[in-house]
Design a protein around this motif. Structure first.
Motif, mmCIF file in Angstrom:
data_model
loop_
_atom_site.group_PDB
_atom_site.id
_atom_site.type_symbol
_atom_site.label_atom_id
_atom_site.label_comp_id
_atom_site.label_asym_id
_atom_site.label_seq_id
_atom_site.Cartn_x
_atom_site.Cartn_y
_atom_site.Cartn_z
ATOM 1 N N TRP A 196 0.801 -1.218 0.000
ATOM 2 C CA TRP A 196 0.000 0.000 0.000
ATOM 3 C C TRP A 196 0.837 1.273 0.000
ATOM 4 O O TRP A 196 0.413 2.266 -0.579
ATOM 5 C CB TRP A 196 -0.959 0.011 1.198
ATOM 6 C CG TRP A 196 -1.804 -1.223 1.178
ATOM 7 C CD1 TRP A 196 -1.622 -2.362 1.901
ATOM 8 C CD2 TRP A 196 -2.933 -1.459 0.346
ATOM 9 N NE1 TRP A 196 -2.565 -3.287 1.585
ATOM 10 C CE2 TRP A 196 -3.390 -2.767 0.645
ATOM 11 C CE3 TRP A 196 -3.625 -0.692 -0.612
ATOM 12 C CZ2 TRP A 196 -4.499 -3.332 0.004
ATOM 13 C CZ3 TRP A 196 -4.730 -1.258 -1.231
ATOM 14 C CH2 TRP A 196 -5.147 -2.557 -0.923
ATOM 15 N N CYS A 197 1.984 1.239 0.665
ATOM 16 C CA CYS A 197 2.795 2.445 0.720
ATOM 17 C C CYS A 197 4.075 2.309 -0.076
ATOM 18 O O CYS A 197 4.252 2.920 -1.120
ATOM 19 C CB CYS A 197 3.116 2.807 2.170
ATOM 20 S SG CYS A 197 1.666 3.347 3.083
ATOM 21 N N ALA A 217 3.885 1.238 -3.694
ATOM 22 C CA ALA A 217 3.330 2.359 -4.464
ATOM 23 C C ALA A 217 4.370 3.474 -4.577
ATOM 24 O O ALA A 217 4.468 4.144 -5.621
ATOM 25 C CB ALA A 217 2.059 2.872 -3.794
ATOM 26 N N GLY A 218 5.152 3.670 -3.529
ATOM 27 C CA GLY A 218 6.228 4.663 -3.563
ATOM 28 C C GLY A 218 7.258 4.316 -4.627
ATOM 29 O O GLY A 218 7.743 5.188 -5.367
ATOM 30 N N CYS A 276 4.567 1.241 5.483
ATOM 31 C CA CYS A 276 3.942 2.545 5.654
ATOM 32 C C CYS A 276 4.505 3.234 6.900
ATOM 33 O O CYS A 276 4.962 2.580 7.830
ATOM 34 C CB CYS A 276 2.442 2.395 5.856
ATOM 35 S SG CYS A 276 1.624 1.441 4.582
ATOM 36 N N SER A 278 6.023 6.285 2.103
ATOM 37 C CA SER A 278 4.609 6.304 1.765
ATOM 38 C C SER A 278 4.425 6.315 0.252
ATOM 39 O O SER A 278 5.381 6.460 -0.504
ATOM 40 C CB SER A 278 3.941 7.530 2.381
ATOM 41 O OG SER A 278 4.228 8.665 1.581
ATOM 42 N N ALA A 279 3.171 6.167 -0.156
ATOM 43 C CA ALA A 279 2.853 6.084 -1.583
ATOM 44 C C ALA A 279 3.212 7.364 -2.317
ATOM 45 O O ALA A 279 3.441 7.369 -3.526
ATOM 46 C CB ALA A 279 1.366 5.769 -1.754
ATOM 47 N N SER A 280 3.275 8.468 -1.592
ATOM 48 C CA SER A 280 3.540 9.739 -2.272
ATOM 49 C C SER A 280 5.023 10.099 -2.245
ATOM 50 O O SER A 280 5.425 11.124 -2.750
ATOM 51 C CB SER A 280 2.734 10.843 -1.583
ATOM 52 O OG SER A 280 3.146 10.949 -0.233
#
Lengths: 348, 284, 345, 145
Positions: free
Chosen positions: D20-21, D24-25, D72, D113-115
Motif C-alpha cells: 500500500w505504501c 506504491a512509492g 507505511c 509512503s505512496a507519495s
C-alpha cells in the motif's frame, strides 16, 4: 545432606499426597531420583503412594512447565475437531514451579496453552540450580561417581578423589543473574520467599559480546555454535516451544536445511531464539539440556535485554499484561529505521 | 572416493523423459506419467515385477516412492499414476511432456505372480487410486493367462470420474476370461454399473477361497471392512496379499523411515501376506 | 603377533609421522575448542591427553558425515545436463582416527551390516583407519560387556593400543594396521615377553568380566516380539521423554538418515544426513497419516530397534554400551534400565 | 582478488515492500523517472507486518548482499497497526542480527509512503551505497559447493 532441600522435598511429598488423595488433582508434576550422580527425572505422580518418590535438589534443571500443556491435554476426554467442549470441570494437575517456571506458566496461560483453573502451582522459591557441566569442569573432567549436596557445599567423589565445591560457584549462569527467584503466581508456597534479588549486571555476558566488533562477534557466534548436532534438545526442553509444526520441519517453503551445515545450524539457533522474544524467562532449560554445551541462552538473553530496555517488559511477570510482541506503543523506539534516524530529522 | 562408480550405486537415478502425461480423474489430482529411460541400455535392462515400486526423482525437489503401474510385459516405457499430495508430487504434476526426471528402481518385492500365485484363482480388490500396481498385475496375468485360474476384479471409486484407467476397464469388462465388478460409492447420473462400497460388493461377490489368493490394495479403512466378508466365506490370512505404504527415503532397507518392527517395508515389502502383517506392530 | 611398545613421547612422534599418510584425528576435549564432528585434527607431534571413557561424540561422524553429498546436479531447466547426477569427486586422503574406544570401533562393524550394499559407507570404511584405544578404567556409564563387547575389544579396529604401566602397547589387527606400525620404525621397540604377557592377562580378565554380563541379545531374541512391544513401562518412559534426538545423534549405532535436495542458483546437490526416529516427521506420510505419531511409539521404536528388531535381523544388539545416551539424556532415560526391564518381563 | 573484479561486483539487494505504501512509492519513483540503482529485487507483500524473520534470513541465506524492508509510516498502515507490531519485531531482529555479527547495514528498514517517490529512490541509493561499502555478503550465506 542439604537441610533446605530435604525440607522442601518433604513438603512437596506431603502436598502431593494431599492433592492426589483428595482428588484435587489427577497428576502431580515433579522430580524423582535419577540413575546417575547429579541427575533427576521429571516425574508425574498419579497416585498418593507415588508421592514418596518425589525429590527436590539443585539439579532440577529441566523446566517442568515444558510438560504442562501436553499433560493437561492428555487428561481431557478425547474429542475430534468440531466436537463441543466437554461439560463440567476438566481434570486438574499440580506442578512444582520456581520463579522462572512460574513465569513460563504465566506465558502459557496468556497464550492459551494452559488453563489457569486446571493448574495447582506449587511454588518453590529457587536457590539457583547447579550446572552439572560446571561441576565436571571443577573436577577437571574426572569421572564423578557420587555428589552429595549440603546447603552451601557440594561433595564430589570419583575414582580416587574427593572434592568440596562451593555450591554458588557452580550455579548456572542464568540463576546467578536471576532477579525473580520467587514464583510470581502460586497456589501453594513451599519454603520462604527470597524476595527480589539485586543483581549488579544481569546482562554482563551479553554486554561482553557487544563490546566486540562485528567480525569478532560473528567469529564468536560461528565457533560457539559449531558443535551443534541438531538434536533439538534446546527446542524440546523449552516450555515456549509447542507449535504443532516447528519452522524447522516446514517443507513448503523449507526455511532451514536440516544437516549440520554451518549456515543452517546458525539460522536454526537464530530463529529459535527469536521465536522466544518477549516470552523467554531465562530458565536455562535449553542450555542445561544441550548435550554439547552450546551457549544458546545468550541469544535469548540478548532479546530479553532489548525487550526490557525498549518495551519495559519482562516475560511472564503478570497475568494481566499482554506479551510485548502482541502489542505496541505508538512511541516505540525506531532509531533503527533509516528514514527515522535523528540525523535525518526523524524522531526516535 | 573413486570406488562409488566401480559398483552399481543404488542411490543413482536413471535420467528419464516424461513421454506422455494423462489426467486420470475428474478432480485432476491423479495423473498417469509415461516415462522413458533415456539410456537405451538401461531401458532394455530394466526388469520389474508387478507390485514393485520405483523412486521418482525431481531435481532439487527430492524423491518419492511410487508403485509401477505398467506391467513388466509393457516394454519400452514405465507408467506411474501419481496423486498430488506433497512437495515432489505437486512439482511432478506441474511438469510437462518432454521434461527430465530421474527413476531409481525397481525396488521392493512385488506380488509373487510367478511363484505363489501361479495356478491359483486370483481375486483383485482395489479402492480408489490404489489400483495402480494391481493394474500392472492384472495385465501381467492376462498376458500369461494360462498360468492362472479364474480372475476376479473388484474395483471401486467414489464417483465414475474418479475411476482410474477407464478405457482399459471397459476393455476388460468386454473380455470373458476376467470377471469385472466395477463399483462407485453412490448413484451418479449416467452410471449404470454397480453401486456400493468395495467391502459390500466383495461380500456380494463372495469369491471362493478354494485354491485362491486375494490381492488387496486400498485405504486402510477399506481393507479393514473387506476382510470380514471374505473371512465369512472361508478366506484365511495366508491367502491375502496386501501392499503397505510407509514413508520411504532410501528404498533399499537402510535409512529406517519405513521400518515396522524388524521389517523394512521398502525392501522386505511392500507386499506382505496378511498373516505376515499381523505379526508386526501396527505402525504402517 | 607383533606388539610394539611406545613411550608417551614416541606415541606423539608416531602420530605426527602418520600425519604424512593422512589426516590424524583425536578426540577433542571440551577445552580444546569444539569441532563440528567432536574430533580434532592433530597438528603437532604430541600425544593427546586422553580422558577415561568415550569421547563426547561417536566415531560414526566420520562414516556417516553430515551431510554426505550423494550427487551434484544442475537445476537449470532445459539445459542438456539438467539433473544428470554426478557423483562427488574422489577424495584422496585417508583419515587416521586415534583414540577410538572399543565400543565405538565395534559400532563401525555393526553399522556395516545394514550398510552392506551402501557404496558411500563402504568407501568411508576404506578411507577411515581406526586406531583403537582399550579401556583400562571403564566409566560408571559404560556397559559394553552387556552388549557383546569388551573393554579390551578390537572389533572394527585396524590397530589396538593399550596403556600399560605408563607405556603404550600397540598391536595390529588388520593389514592396514600393520602398515601403520611400519611407520614406527626407530620410534617404538618390540614389546618384551613380560609386557606381552601383561597385555594378554589384561585381555583375558576383561573377557572373563564380559562373560558375567551374559548376552542379553540371545535372551531378547528368544522372546516374542509383541510381548516386548506391549510391555507396560513404555508409557512411563515416554511421559518423561522430551522427544529430542540427543540420544540418537550421540549414539554410535543409530544409523538412520534422511535424503534431501538442496539447490541454490542453478546448482543442486542431493545430500543425506543423520535423522532421528524420535522426531514425528520421521514417519509422517504425505497424506498426514503418521504410523508413529505418538511419542510412546517413537520411544519404544528406538529401544526395540536396538534391542529386538536389529538382533532379530542381524544377530547382535544395535548397542555397544558406550553410555553416551545415558550420560547426556536431558531427562535421564537409561537404556540399562530398559534392558533390565525387558529381560525381567 | 584484482580490482577489476571488485569493480564489477554489484550487490544484490532483496526489498520486501508493503503493497500500500512502499510498493506504491517505488511505483511513483518509477513513473516520476527518479533515478535509483538497479540493485534491488522487489518482493511485494500486503503489509510490512507480513514480513517474518524467516523471510529476511532466507534472503541472506540465499546470498542476498543486502535486505531492505519497507512499509507505511507508523499511523498510516492500511491495516491500522500492522507496521506497529512489525516495528517491535524488526527492532529486535535487527539488534539480534547485529549481536551475532551480521554487519550493520546488511539488513535495513524504512518507512516510505505512496507519495514519497523521491524518498524511495533516496532510500535505495543509501542502502545500495551502504551495502557496496560492506562488500559481498559472506556470513549466513549457504554454500552448497
Amino acid at each position: 545432606m542439604s537441610t533446605a532441600n530435604q525440607k522442601i522435598t518433604e513438603e512437596i511429598r506431603a502436598q502431593a499426597e494431599r492433592l492426589l488423595s483428595s482428588g484435587e488433582v489427577e497428576a502431580f508434576l515433579g522430580y524423582e531420583k535419577g540413575s546417575l550422580p547429579m541427575s533427576v527425572r521429571p516425574f508425574t505422580a498419579r497416585k498418593p503412594e507415588d508421592a514418596g518418590r518425589l525429590v527436590w535438589n539443585s539439579f532440577c534443571v529441566l523446566n517442568l512447565a515444558n510438560y504442562l500443556p501436553a499433560l493437561l491435554k492428555s487428561l481431557e476426554p478425547p474429542r475430534r475437531p468440531g466436537d463441543p467442549p466437554p461439560e463440567g470441570p476438566l481434570p486438574r494437575v499440580a506442578v512444582v514451579a520456581t520463579g522462572c517456571w512460574s513465569r513460563n506458566i504465566v506465558v502459557q496461560i496468556r497464550e492459551n496453552q494452559v488453563d489457569r483453573d486446571r493448574v495447582t502451582i506449587v511454588g518453590v522459591p529457587s536457590r539457583g540450580m547447579v550446572s552439572a557441566m560446571k561441576v565436571r569442569a571443577a573436577v577437571n573432567g574426572r569421572e564423578i561417581t557420587a555428589v552429595t549436596e549440603e546447603d552451601h557445599l557440594l561433595l564430589v567423589e570419583g575414582n580416587g578423589f574427593r572434592q568440596e565445591i562451593n555450591r554458588w560457584d557452580v550455579v548456572r549462569d542464568n540463576c546467578k543473574t536471576c532477579r525473580h527467584p520467587d514464583p510470581v503466581i502460586h497456589d501453594i508456597l513451599i519454603g520462604k520467599k527470597a524476595g527480589q534479588r539485586q543483581v549488579q549486571e544481569p546482562f554482563a555476558q551479553v554486554k561482553d559480546i557487544e563490546s566486540k566488533d562485528s567480525a569478532r562477534r560473528w567469529q564468536w557466534f560461528a565457533e560457539a555454535f559449531e558443535s551443534c548436532i541438531r538434536c533439538y534438545a534446546c527446542r524440546n526442553a523449552c516450555p515456549l516451544c509447542y507449535c504443532p509444526t516447528c519452522f524447522v520441519d516446514d517443507s513448503r517453503p523449507q526455511w532451514v536445511g536440516k544437516s549440520t551445515d554451518r549456515t543452517d545450524t546458525l539460522l536454526f539457533h537464530l530463529l529459535r531464539a527469536y521465536h522466544c522474544a518477549g516470552r523467554c524467562t531465562d530458565c536455562g532449560s535449553c542450555e542445561s539440556a544441550c548435550p554439547v554445551g552450546i551457549p544458546m541462552r545468550l541469544l535469548t538473553k540478548k532479546l530479553n535485554m532489548d525487550v526490557l530496555e525498549m518495551y519495559g517488559s519482562e516475560a511472564g511477570m503478570s497475568l494481566d499484561e499482554p506479551l510485548p510482541l502482541t502489542t505496541y506503543d505508538p512511541s516505540d523506539p525506531q532509531g533503527f529505521v533509516l528514514t527515522e534516524r535523528e540525523e535525518k530529522g526523524g524522531t526516535r | 572416493m573413486s570406488y562409488i562408480s566401480k559398483t552399481k550405486n543404488p542411490y543413482r537415478p536413471y535420467p528419464a523423459r516424461l513421454d506422455q502425461i494423462k489426467v486420470e480423474t475428474e478432480d485432476g489430482n491423479l495423473k498417469t506419467f509415461r516415462i522413458v529411460l533415456e539410456d537405451e541400455r538401461e531401458r532394455e535392462a530394466w526388469n520389474h515385477n508387478a507390485g514393485q515400486f520405483a523412486m521418482l526423482s525431481l531435481a532439487g525437489k527430492g524423491e518419492i516412492p511410487i508403485g509401477i503401474a505398467s506391467s513388466p510385459t509393457e516394454k519400452g516405457h514405465l507408467l506411474f499414476t501419481v496423486n498430488r499430495a506433497g512437495v515432489v508430487t505437486t512439482a511432478l504434476h506441474n511438469m510437462r511432456e518432454g521434461d527430465r526426471i530421474g527413476v531409481r528402481g525397481p525396488l521392493g518385492n512385488g506380488f509373487p505372480v510367478d511363484t505363489d500365485l501361479k495356478g491359483k484363482n486370483i481375486v483383485i480388490i482395489a479402492g480408489g487410486f490404489a489400483f495402480t500396481t494391481l493394474r500392472a498385475t492384472l495385465i501381467y496375468m492376462l498376458e500369461n493367462r494360462d498360468n492362472y485360474g479364474k480372475i476376479t476384479v473388484i474395483y471401486g471409486a467414489r464417483t465414475p470420474g474418479m475411476l482410474l484407467y477407464r478405457d482399459e476397464l471397459r476393455a476388460w469388462q468386454a473380455r470373458d476370461d476376467v470377471e469385472m465388478h466395477v463399483t462407485i460409492d453412490r448413484e451418479a447420473p449416467g452410471w449404470d454399473g454397480l453401486v456400493g462400497f468395495v467391502p459390500t460388493i466383495a461380500g456380494e461377490v463372495a469369491p471362493s477361497p478354494e485354491n485362491a489368493a486375494a490381492l488387496i490394495c486400498g485405504p486402510p479403512i477399506m481393507i479393514k471392512f473387506t476382510m470380514p466378508p471374505l473371512e465369512k466365506v472361508g478366506w484365511t490370512d495366508e491367502q491375502v496379499y496386501l501392499s503397505l505404504e510407509n514413508r520411504m527415503k532410501c528404498g533399499i532397507g537402510i535409512c529406517g523411515h519405513c521400518s515396522v518392527g524388524p521389517v523394512y517395508v521398502c525392501n522386505d515389502g511392500p507386499v506382505f501376506t496378511r498373516s505376515q502383517v499381523r505379526k508386526l506392530p501396527v505402525e504402517y | 603377533m607383533k606388539v610394539l611398545k611406545f613411550d608417551r613421547k614416541g606415541m606423539g612422534k608416531w602420530l605426527a609421522r602418520l600425519g604424512e599418510k593422512g589426516n590424524v584425528y583425536v578426540p577433542a576435549s571440551s577445552k580444546e575448542g569444539k569441532t563440528a564432528i567432536g574430533w580434532r585434527k592433530l597438528e603437532s607431534a604430541e600425544m593427546p591427553p586422553v580422558s577415561p571413557g568415550v569421547p563426547a561424540r561417536p566415531v560414526k561422524n566420520f562414516l556417516l558425515p553430515q551431510p554426505e553429498v550423494l550427487f551434484r546436479f544442475s537445476t537449470r531447466p532445459g539445459k542438456e545436463d539438467s539433473f544428470i547426477p554426478r557423483e562427488p569427486e574422489p577424495g584422496q586422503v585417508d583419515n587416521i582416527i586415534f583414540g577410538v574406544r572399543p565400543c565405538d570401533a565395534r559400532s563401525i562393524m555393526l553399522n556395516a551390516m545394514p550398510y552392506e550394499n551402501d557404496p558411500y559407507y563402504q568407501a568411508r570404511m576404506e578411507h577411515n583407519i581406526i586406531i583403537g584405544l582399550t579401556c583400562g578404567e571403564p566409566c560408571s556409564t559404560c556397559f559394553c560387556s552387556w552388549t557383546g563387547g569388551s573393554p579390551m575389544g578390537t572389533d572394527g579396529c585396524d590397530l589396538s593400543v593399550t596403556e600399560l604401566e605408563g607405556a603404550f602397547m600397540a598391536r595390529a589387527i588388520t593389514r592396514r594396521g600393520e602398515k601403520l606400525l611400519e611407520e614406527a620404525a626407530g620410534i617404538a621397540v618390540e614389546a618384551d615377553h613380560d609386557a606381552v604377557e601383561g597385555l594378554e592377562k589384561m585381555s583375558a580378565t576383561a573377557v572373563a568380566g564380559a562373560g558375567s554380563g551374559t548376552a542379553p541379545e540371545r535372551a531378547l531374541r528368544e522372546r516374542d516380539l509383541m510381548e516386548l512391544y506391549n510391555a507396560p513401562f513404555w508409557q512411563d518412559l515416554a511421559e518423561r521423554c522430551i522427544n529430542c534426538g540427543a540420544c540418537t545423534f550421540l549414539c554410535p549405532t543409530c544409523y538412520c538418515f534422511d535424503i534431501q535436495d538442496e539447490t541454490l542458483h542453478g546448482k543442486g546437490r542431493r545430500i543425506r544426513y543423520q535423522d532421528s526416529c524420535m522426531f514425528p516427521l520421521f514417519t509422517l506420510h504425505a497424506s498426514g497419516h503418521n504410523p508413529r505419531g505418538q511419542k510412546v511409539q517413537r520411544v519404544r521404536n528406538r529401544f526395540m530397534h536396538k534391542l529386538k528388531y536389529f538382533p532379530d535381523r542381524f544377530g547382535p544388539l544395535s548397542c555397544v554400551g558406550c553410555g553416551r545416551c545415558v550420560r547426556d539424556c536431558p531427562v535421564n532415560i537409561d537404556i540399562r534400565e530398559v534392558m533390565g526391564k525387558l529381560l525381567a518381563l | 582478488m584484482g580490482t577489476t573484479s571488485e569493480n564489477k561486483w554489484e550487490p544484490k539487494i532483496v526489498a520486501f515492500l508493503c503493497n500500500w505504501c512502499s510498493y506504491a512509492g517505488a511505483d511513483l519513483a518509477g513513473v516520476s523517472r527518479f533515478q535509483y540503482p538497479p540493485n534491488i529485487r522487489i518482493i511485494r507483500l500486503p503489509c510490512s507486518g507480513r514480513v517474518s524473520a524467516n523471510m529476511i534470513l532466507d534472503a541472506l541465506r540465499s546470498g542476498a548482499d543486502g535486505v531492505l524492508v519497507s512499509g507505511c509510516h507508523p499511523g498510516d498502515c492500511h491495516y491500522i497497526s500492522g507496521n506497529l507490531f512489525a516495528r517491535r519485531r524488526f527492532a529486535l531482529l535487527n539488534n539480534l542480527l547485529e549481536f551475532v555479527g551480521i554487519e550493520p547495514g546488511r539488513v535495513n528498514f524504512s518507512w516510505v509512503s505512496a507519495s514519497e517517490g523521491e524518498q524511495f529512490a533516496e532510500v535505495v541509493r543509501e542502502v545500495t551505497e551502504t551495502v557496496k561499502k560492506l562488500g559481498p555478503s559472506t556470513r549466513l550465506v549457504k554454500n552448497i559447493g
